[in-house]
Every structure is written in C-alpha cells, then in structure tokens.
Write a protein that holds these residues in place. Structure first.
Motif, short mmCIF file in Angstrom:
data_model
loop_
_atom_site.label_atom_id
_atom_site.label_comp_id
_atom_site.label_asym_id
_atom_site.label_seq_id
_atom_site.Cartn_x
_atom_site.Cartn_y
_atom_site.Cartn_z
N GLU A 119 11.42 7.38 -19.15
CA GLU A 119 11.83 5.78 -20.22
C GLU A 119 13.23 5.49 -19.14
O GLU A 119 13.21 4.25 -19.09
N LEU A 120 14.19 6.51 -18.55
CA LEU A 120 15.51 5.67 -18.00
C LEU A 120 14.48 4.87 -16.45
O LEU A 120 15.35 3.25 -16.71
N PHE A 121 13.98 5.15 -15.87
CA PHE A 121 13.57 4.24 -15.03
C PHE A 121 12.31 3.21 -15.52
O PHE A 121 12.37 2.49 -14.84
N VAL A 122 12.12 3.00 -16.44
CA VAL A 122 11.41 2.16 -17.41
C VAL A 122 12.23 1.24 -17.55
O VAL A 122 12.28 -0.05 -17.81
N ALA A 123 13.08 1.42 -18.08
CA ALA A 123 14.45 0.44 -18.50
C ALA A 123 15.17 -0.59 -17.33
O ALA A 123 15.97 -1.12 -18.48
N LEU A 124 14.85 -0.22 -15.91
CA LEU A 124 15.86 -0.86 -15.49
C LEU A 124 14.94 -1.56 -15.21
O LEU A 124 13.84 -1.82 -15.19
N PRO A 125 15.76 -2.85 -14.61
CA PRO A 125 15.27 -3.87 -14.29
C PRO A 125 14.78 -3.39 -12.87
O PRO A 125 15.76 -3.82 -12.20
N TRP A 126 14.12 -3.19 -12.49
CA TRP A 126 13.36 -2.94 -11.38
C TRP A 126 13.14 -4.17 -10.27
O TRP A 126 14.05 -3.92 -8.99
N PHE B 152 17.01 -5.54 -5.47
CA PHE B 152 18.13 -6.72 -5.13
C PHE B 152 19.40 -6.01 -4.35
O PHE B 152 20.19 -5.20 -3.74
N ALA B 153 19.64 -5.08 -5.74
CA ALA B 153 20.74 -3.98 -5.62
C ALA B 153 20.60 -3.12 -4.65
O ALA B 153 21.93 -2.91 -3.64
N VAL B 154 19.06 -2.38 -4.61
CA VAL B 154 19.45 -1.82 -3.48
C VAL B 154 19.53 -2.04 -2.49
O VAL B 154 19.80 -1.45 -1.09
N ARG B 155 18.54 -3.36 -2.22
CA ARG B 155 18.96 -4.45 -0.46
C ARG B 155 19.98 -4.00 -0.41
O ARG B 155 21.19 -4.47 0.88
N ALA B 156 21.26 -4.28 -1.55
CA ALA B 156 23.15 -5.36 -1.41
C ALA B 156 23.36 -4.27 -0.68
O ALA B 156 23.85 -4.10 0.30
N VAL B 157 22.25 -2.45 -0.78
CA VAL B 157 23.44 -1.09 -0.35
C VAL B 157 23.31 -1.27 0.69
O VAL B 157 23.86 -0.32 1.92
N LEU C 36 0.99 -1.31 0.18
CA LEU C 36 0.04 -0.33 -0.02
C LEU C 36 1.17 1.44 -0.04
O LEU C 36 0.64 1.96 -0.48
N LEU C 37 1.70 1.20 0.72
CA LEU C 37 2.81 2.68 0.82
C LEU C 37 3.57 2.41 -0.51
O LEU C 37 3.90 4.19 -0.71
N ALA C 38 3.92 1.81 -0.42
CA ALA C 38 4.73 2.07 -1.99
C ALA C 38 3.96 2.17 -2.98
O ALA C 38 4.26 3.20 -3.80
N ALA C 39 2.95 2.24 -3.44
CA ALA C 39 1.96 1.83 -4.58
C ALA C 39 1.68 3.34 -4.41
O ALA C 39 1.33 4.50 -5.31
N ALA C 40 1.49 4.16 -3.27
CA ALA C 40 0.58 5.15 -2.83
C ALA C 40 1.88 5.95 -2.94
O ALA C 40 2.10 7.06 -3.56
N GLY C 41 3.04 5.94 -2.94
CA GLY C 41 3.90 6.88 -3.16
C GLY C 41 4.17 6.49 -4.74
O GLY C 41 5.13 8.04 -4.94
N ALA C 42 4.55 5.56 -5.23
CA ALA C 42 4.44 5.70 -6.99
C ALA C 42 4.17 6.55 -7.53
O ALA C 42 3.97 7.41 -8.34
N LEU C 43 2.36 5.96 -6.97
CA LEU C 43 1.08 6.99 -6.99
C LEU C 43 1.31 8.92 -7.34
O LEU C 43 1.05 9.22 -8.02
N THR C 44 1.88 8.89 -6.00
CA THR C 44 1.68 10.48 -5.67
C THR C 44 2.85 10.89 -6.55
O THR C 44 2.99 12.29 -7.66
N VAL D 95 10.38 0.62 0.34
CA VAL D 95 8.90 0.91 0.09
C VAL D 95 9.61 2.05 -0.54
O VAL D 95 8.84 2.59 -1.15
N ALA D 96 10.62 3.15 -0.27
CA ALA D 96 10.64 4.47 -0.77
C ALA D 96 11.10 3.79 -1.75
O ALA D 96 11.24 4.53 -2.95
N VAL D 97 11.83 2.40 -2.13
CA VAL D 97 12.76 2.45 -3.32
C VAL D 97 11.95 2.00 -4.60
O VAL D 97 12.17 2.18 -5.64
N MET D 98 10.96 1.39 -4.09
CA MET D 98 9.63 0.31 -4.72
C MET D 98 8.84 1.54 -5.00
O MET D 98 8.39 2.01 -6.71
#
Lengths: 320, 286, 343
Positions: free
Chosen positions: C176-183, C188-193, C143-151, C208-211
């Motif tokens: 376009e850049l964001f769509v081209a990323l394998p999300w 995962f990569a962010v989690r790795a960070v 819910l939070l991630a969806a709300a964030g993305a939609l905002t 949640v923020a990253v998603m």
C-alpha cells in the motif's frame, strides 16, 4: 465513525512513512546545492561550509529529518536554495497552477467520458461502441509525450494557440478579464491534451461499470416491465453504477498533482512537475522532498476521500 | 501391487487385526472469522466433540447434513487440517503428535478422494503425471518404476490404454474419479477416505465406481471411510455407519442395527425422512 | 481473427521488433555517435529506382546533398550525385550484444557519401542508427525493470497469499505504501540523488532497479489473489496429502495458476517502463550523451526552431506508437485468453 478514525490514522501513518522514505532517499544524495559554489575558486571552502551550517546541512540525518518534520507540521517546508525563497509559497504557486491545469483537464475528461461511456454501454456491441472502443484503444497506444509534442507542433505551425507558458507578456495593469482570457487561451492546449490522455481509461471504466449494472437482474426485470430505456439508464442503472465511479473519481483526484508532468514540461506550463525537474537539476533538496510529499498527500487523501464517499453512498457497507 | 505384508508373530497379528485401524477421540475444531470492515471477531465451531472408531477392512459411512462437520472431520483425519483439540489414533499412534518426518511416512497410509474430480486434478498435468505424482513426492523407487506403477494403476481402474497422455479435461466425470482413485491407491494406503466422492456422478457411474471400489477392497485389504449426506446411497454398501450432527458424532453402529433400531433421536428423524429406505434395508439385511 | 491467432501474431511481431533492435549494430549503417558537422539537420534520404533522366537503375540509390543555393543552412538534392545502395557492406565496427565484434552492416553507401534514412540531428548524427541503438536502451530498460518488478511481485504475492497471517499483513501494508507513492516523481527524486553525470550504464542499472522496486505492489496484489484461491483447490490439497513441501506446491501447482496474470502484467508493465525511461531521457535525466535513447532523440523538439523546421525529428515519437500498440494488443489478447481458461 470507528472506521473513519481508523482510516485517518492509517493515512497519517502512511504519510509519515512516505515522508521518512523520501527524505531518506534524498539524504543519500552525494553532494548538494553548494557543490557548484565549491567549484568557484573565488569562494573559499570555509565560506561554503559556513553557509551550509547556516542552512542546517551539516547536521546528521535524524536531526535534519526531525527539524524538517517539525517545521513541516508548522507549515514551514524549508528553504529553496535555487530560487532563494521559502519552499512553501514557492510550491504553493506552482501547485495552484498545476491544479488549474489538471483540474480543468480532469473535469473535461469526465464530461466527455461519462456520456461516451454510458452511450457505449447502452449500445453495446453496436457500431457506436465499436467505434468508441477503437478510438480509445488508439488513444491509449499513443504515448503522452507524443501527444503533447504533436499539440506543440500544431501550435507552432498554425499559430492558433500560444506555444507555451501560462501568460503572455507580463502586464500587471491588465484587468481581471483580460488576464482571465489570456490564461484560458494558454490553458486550451495543455488541458485538452491532458484530458485526451486521461480519456481512454476513464471511458473504459465507465463503460465497464455501466455494463455490469445493465446486466444485473433488476435492470432486466425493469426492462421486462416496459419501463422506457432512458429512464432505466438514468434512474435505475446510473445510481448503482456510481459506486465504482465514485472510487474512480477519487483516483482521478488522487493523481491530480502528478499526471500533468509531461504536459507542463512540453508546453512550458509553470507547474509543480516543471518545478520538480528544475529542482533536480539544481539539486534543491527541500523542494524535491516537498513536492513528493505534497503529491503523496493528494494521493492518499484522494483514495481516502473515495473510500469515504463510497461509505456514504453505499448503505450496504455501513451496516456490516 | 499388494500392500506390504505384515511380518509379525501370530499373537501381535491377532492383536493388530482386532484393534481398530482408526480411533478418533473428542476432536474439536473451531476457527475465528473476521467481518470485513468492522473487524469484529466471531468463532465458528466445525467440530465439537467428535469421536468414532473405524475397524480394519470395513466400509465405514459417516452421515450428516451439510454443516454437520463431517467433511472437517475427514480432512483432519487426512491430515489436511489441524484440529484445535483431540486425538487421532491410527494403527496405535496418535498422528497429531508426530514429528514432521514421521508424519511424512504416515501420509501415504491415509488417502482422500474429493467430491469434485475436476478440481482434484491439476488441469495442466497428464494422467500419467497425476497418478505418478505421489510417488515422486514421496521419492519412492526410480523414475522408470514410478512410470510402470502409475501405468499399471491407470489400467487397473479401467481407463482405456492411451489415456495416460490425456489431460483431465479430456475425460468424463466418472473417468476422472477413477483417475483420482488410481492416484490415491498408488502409495498402497490402508485407509481411503471418500468425501462425497459419488455425489457428482450419475447413477450408472456411481454403480461402476462402487463395484471398482469393492473389487479393490478385496484385492488390497482396504478400509473405506465414505462421507455422505445421502443415507439412501449409503444403505446400499456400508458395513458400519456413524451419524453426525452439529459437530458431534451422535451415533455409531453396524449398518443393519442402525437402520433397524436407531438409538439417537436425530438418527431417527433422518431415517424417517427416507421412506424408500425400508425396502433397501430389507433387501440387503433381511 | 481468432483469439489464438491474434495472440500468436502479436507475439511474433513483438519478437521481430526485438530482434531488429537486438541487431541494431547490423541494421544501422552508422554508429550512434559518429558526427558529421557539415551535415547537421539533413533531411531524410529518399530511395529511388528511377533517376532524373528517366533511367531505371538495377540497384536502389539515393541522391547526394549539396548546400542549398538559396538557404545556406538548408540542403538541396543534387541529381548528379547518384549513390547506389549496397548490401552487407563493411562498415564501422560494432559488437553484437556487446560481445561479438563485427563489421558487416545490412546496407550502406560507399564512403564518403552518406545515407540518412531518418535525417540527421544537430550534430549531423544519423537518426536512423540512433533510433535503433536508442531502442536497445529503452526496450532493455523496460524489459529489465518489468522482469524485476514481476519477480518481486511473484515472491511477495506467493508468500502473502500462501502463508497469510502477519506476513500477509506486513507485505500488503508495505505494498500500500508503494502504491501510494507518486512513482514518477519518486523516480525523478531518485535520479536527483545520483550525481548528474555519472557513468551511463550505472545510471541505467540504477534507474532500472528503482523502477522495478517501485512497481511490484499492484501485480503482487493480483498474484496474491490468485494464490489465495488456488491454494484451496483440491488438487493442491491432494498433493499436500502426499506430503508435498510448500515450495513444491507453490512451484508446481499454485503459481502456474497465476501464469495468466503474470503474463498479462508483463505485457502491461513493459510499455509502462519503456515510457518511463523515455520520459526521463527526454528530460535529460536518463542515460547521458552520447548514448541515445528514444527519449533523448526527442528532447531537441523542445526547441522552437527544431519543432517548426525539421519534421523528421518527430519520427522517433511516431515510431513509438506501433511498439506500444503491439504490447497493448498482446496484453489484451492475453487477458482474453486467460479469462476464458479460468472460467
């Protein structure tokens, strides 16, 4: 031609941006692979620092990025600290495995989706269509994770299929044929599961594309002329519907490296996704970046290919 | 509700009444279009060198074929679009040169009625909300006063009581146009621009709306600018007529004169294409 | 069933589902971390009304468990132990919405006996309770991630579609850049960070923020399309003719036209993000133990012996299906409803 070069430049810029982005992202990692070494009391921190310097991990960010970029363009993607080998060959092997899996799955999915989608469109609103729609909706709501866990359970309980991995007991002396069948046997479950996961959206898109064409005036005119239905379907409708379908194919290709993650993990298929997860746990920076880049390249290239195929197939766009 | 009365000496009053309400000078509007994939640019000119003058209290008609630029001119006058060159003088001021806050005050003096009443009304708002909205935006008077004013206008344009809570979907085409008129007049404008406002209505409705408009014009000393491609219709009610062709105003004359002795060749062609025009003109002006 | 009824039904069912998860503390008989080391991998309890002797009880009850005589690691039902179900019992303390402390639970059996509606795991923790608590994490993340993305999508779509020009170019190119990323990989990569074992809620919020940050591009494009066509509508022009500000036009007239797109996207994004969280937790990259998540409940299934012997560990996966079903049904119904309005 101008269009092509513009798109290529665009794609390259995009990839550069992605590489910068992912590299920067991973630079924010507090700590790295050598943290675990530090915890070992027998190894002094000076030794750790020396090793780090050896791998270039102590230089500032822009320098590291520049070095990495230069190396990458020459084919050297850095060094995997966890598996003690160069990143390039490492992910090369894994990528090959992943492509084997998702390629088979994609082919299987398309082989199923095309006839089902076309048939549903042709027999619109009849029982066939309704049944297909129900089945695809049902498939859509089942999360991939569950699907693969169920397949794993099937393998475990019935013993019909191997429960994971790509090959059975390593035997270097086995003939090509026996290795082939061995891998094929291992491939069945993951490829089948992955194909099932891809199927619903594909069927929907094929069906939608076909319906849109079948409702076009020129098809109705053809029907009015008494041209047999099958002929209309394949010689009139399909060629026109192939326009959006080619784009869809491009999209399928584009996501080929990333769709199989869950399949690889659950069914222990030694692919790129599995490597990604391992590398995260091992804080193996260069591997993670390389995988992100590789899949991004696939994504961008796949979309570009789709656009180019569209251009070649649809003369209308060319004349503008 | 009467428009603000003009408190002025008789001299300036005279001058004001005599000077035209609107003077459009050499308006030009062009914009650049881009082809989708090849990105080639091409310039499209809607207005070339359009000029006309509208006197107070007249019912002015601007005629032209589609693509002649009449709608663009109307929108520029209504401050909905910006011309590339030219001047628009309204009540002695060039409104294209005004600062934003001055513009805000001028906006309520010029209002527009669109061709398709359905698209001009927000389907999610009630009639009352729609008519009261201009007052809300212009921050005039209190909420209660806004409501009363809006209700008054809804009644004045002939909508049945109880309509105020209905949504546009629940009205007929003619009723929607009345609603649009109510909304336009609630700010007591001096100039009302009707962009093909009657085109989408059936004949009976057209008659009724025209009658309503005539009554309102008398009551509130309004000036009308009708944009139309229908010469025949315009012949029924216009005082002054201007003809547009390819972005230019080719002729402007009082109605009677234009129909009797058109000066421009294009006007003559237009008139020739309407045989029944004669009877209408004779009826009206003879 | 008519479209309106379908829509209403799915929304109501979704609300019920979320309410159940919200009141996890009340409905779950136990906390999510309470262990029973002597009852590991216990099978789900069955509720009976008639006992082994054919006697009908007023209250539903469960049987106690004892160690299986034949298999020391397994359990056997002990018909001599009858534990009646009680409702609104006092039990372990919990907090509603993390704020209000309470001790009443919906049901339970008197200590020291236990009731495991969905069995237990390797530590003897009640799976049913963990499923409810896990839902709080997974659903909230979605819910939070969806709300964030939609905002973000609404802001970007509105700006790009309304102002066009260079703002549009920049925003859409970034999209376009964001769509081209394998999300998924990027997630995962962010989690790795992040360090592998940082505080649970911090991981949660960051994920949640990253998603949310990764998913705005597609909805933004759709919203931009709506804004592009809506801003040319005559009622918007009319309002502009009265001197309305851009902000007013967007908020009052233009964006409401996009409500169909926004709601549909919401119904599609939420399950997508829930699944992302489930995947991450399944891999061990989500919230850390002992906080449960639907994904972490399933991770033990990767072990052969769990998969083959303890069927109840599968239940959380099966229960995911109705959740997604409801969301997709809602998305379909919304799409239908708003498509007919636009025409």
């Amino acid at each position: 031609m101008k269009y092509l070069s513009r798109r290529l430049i665009h794609a390259i810029l995009l990839l550069l941006a992605i590489s910068f982005f992912s590299f920067a992202l991973l630079q924010m990692a507090p700590g790295d692979y050598f943290d675990s070494l530090r915890l070992n009391p027998q190894i002094s921190s000076q030794t750790v620092d020396k090793i780090r310097a050896q791998y270039g991990l102590d230089r500032p960010f822009p320098v590291r990025y520049a070095f990495w970029l230069r190396g990458a363009l020459q084919g050297d993607l850095g060094y995997s600290l966890a598996s003690n080998s160069a990143v390039g060959p490492l992910i090369g092997v894994r990528a090959r495995n992943t492509v084997l899996l998702s390629g088979t799955a994609t082919a299987l999915a398309w082989l199923l989706a095309l006839p089902i989608g076309i048939w549903s469109a042709a027999k619109r609103r009849r029982t066939v269509d309704r049944a297909a729609e129900l089945a695809t909706s049902a498939l859509l709501t089942v999360p991939d994770l569950l699907l693969f866990l169920a397949l794993l359970l099937l393998a475990v309980r019935t013993g019909w299929f191997p429960t994971g991995g790509m090959t059975s007991a390593a035997d270097d002396e086995s003939s090509f044929w026996s290795t082939f069948t061995d891998i094929a046997f291992h491939l069945v479950l993951p490829a089948f599961g992955l194909a099932l996961a891809m199927l619903p959206m594909l069927v929907r898109h094929v069906r939608a594309a076909m319906i849109e064409v079948l409702e076009a005036p020129f098809v109705r005119a053809a029907r009015g002329h008494g041209i047999p239905r099958l002929r209309i379907l394949f010689r009139y409708a399909l060629p026109v519907a192939s326009n959006p379908l080619i784009q869809l194919l491009g999209f399928s290709l584009a996501t080929m490296l990333s769709t199989s993650v869950i399949a690889e993990i659950v069914l222990s298929w030694p692919g790129l996704g599995a490597l990604m997860v391992e590398s995260i746990f091992a804080r193996d920076l260069y591997v993670v970046v390389a995988i992100v880049m590789l899949s991004s390249i696939f994504l961008v290239a796949g979309n570009l290919l789709a656009d180019l195929l569209l251009l070649a197939a649809d003369p209308r766009i060319r004349t503008e | 509700m009467t428009p603000s009365t003009q408190m002025a000496t008789s001299k300036s009053l005279d001058r004001e009444i005599r000077s035209p309400l609107v003077r459009i000078k050499r308006l030009k509007k062009s914009h650049v279009q881009r082809r989708p994939i090849s990105r080639a640019k091409s310039e499209v000119t809607a207005l070339q060198d359009a000029s006309l003058t509208i006197d107070r209290g007249t019912t002015f008609a601007l005629i032209g074929e589609s693509g002649s630029g009449k709608s663009t001119l109307a929108r520029c006058l209504a401050l909905l679009e910006k011309p590339t060159e030219g001047e628009i003088w309204f009540e002695g001021r060039d409104i294209l040169q005004l600062a934003p806050h001055e513009l805000f005050a001028v906006r309520n003096q010029i209002q527009m009625i669109f061709q398709d009443p359905a698209s001009a009304l927000n389907p999610g708002m009630t009639a009352l909300e729609i008519v009261a909205e201009p007052l809300k935006i212009q921050k005039r008077c209190s909420k209660a006063e806004q409501r009363d004013l809006a209700l008054g206008w809804v009644a004045r344009v002939g909508l049945p009581s109880g309509s105020e809570h209905k949504r546009p979907m629940e009205f007929s085409g003619g009723q929607r146009q009345r609603l649009a008129i109510a909304r336009a007049l609630v700010l007591a404008p001096k100039l009302l621009i009707l962009d093909e406002a009657l085109a989408s209505l059936d004949l009976a409705n057209q008659e009724m709306i025209l009658k309503l408009l005539a009554d309102l014009q008398r009551e509130h000393s309004l000036t009308y600018l009708h944009i139309s491609h229908d010469l025949r219709q315009v012949a029924h009610f216009a005082n002054e007529v201007a003809v547009m062709n390819e972005g230019r105003v080719v002729e402007q004359q009082p109605a009677a004169k234009l129909f009797a002795e058109p000066r421009d060749s294009y006007t003559r062609e237009l008139l020739l294409a309407m045989p029944s025009l004669e009877s209408i003109v004779l009826d009206r002006f003879a | 069933m008519t479209l309106r009824h379908t829509l209403r039904l799915t929304i109501i069912l979704l609300a019920v589902l979320h309410a159940l998860i919200f009141f996890a503390g009340f409905i779950a008989p136990y906390g999510f971390s309470s262990q029973n080391r002597d009852l590991t991998f216990a099978p789900p309890a069955q509720i009976h009304f008639v006992d082994a002797h054919g006697k009908i009880h007023g209250r539903p009850f469960v049987y106690g468990l004892k160690t299986d005589a034949l298999d020391p690691t397994g359990y056997e039902i002990d018909p001599s132990q009858i534990h009646p179900l009680e409702f609104f019992v006092a039990g372990a303390p919990y907090k509603i919405a993390g704020l209000l402390p309470a001790t009443r639970h919906l049901f339970g059996v008197r200590a020291p006996s236990q009731i495991f509606l969905m069995g237990t795991d390797a530590y003897g923790r009640d799976q049913f309770s963990r499923f409810l608590y896990g839902g709080q994490i997974s659903l909230l993340a979605g819910l939070l991630a969806a709300a964030g993305a939609l905002t973000i999508a609404i802001a970007v779509g509105a700006l790009a579609g309304y102002y066009r020009g260079w703002i549009d170019e920049i925003l859409m190119r970034t999209g376009e850049l964001f769509v081209a990323l394998p999300w998924l990989y990027l997630l995962f990569a962010v989690r790795a960070v992040l360090p592998l074992h940082i505080a649970g809620w911090q991981v949660f919020l960051l994920l949640v923020a990253v998603m949310g940050l990764l998913g705005w591009a597609r909805p933004a494009r759709l919203i931009r399309g709506v804004v592009l066509s809506a801003k040319e509508r005559n009622f918007v022009l009319a309002a502009r003719g009265f001197g309305a500000s851009d902000f007013y036009l967007l908020g009052r007239h233009i964006l409401p036209q996009a409500s169909g797109v926004i709601l549909t996207q919401l119904a599609l994004l939420i399950p997508q993000y829930v699944l992302a969280e489930v995947t991450l937790s399944f891999l061990g990259l989500g919230v850390s133990e002992p906080t449960p998540s639907w994904g972490s409940l399933l991770s033990s299934l990767q072990q052969y012996y769990v998969l083959s012997s303890y069927w109840w560990m599968f239940l959380p996966a099966v229960l995911l299906v109705p959740v997604f079903l409801l969301y997709y049904a809602a998305a379909n119904a919304l799409q239908e409803r708003f498509r007919s309005v636009q025409l």
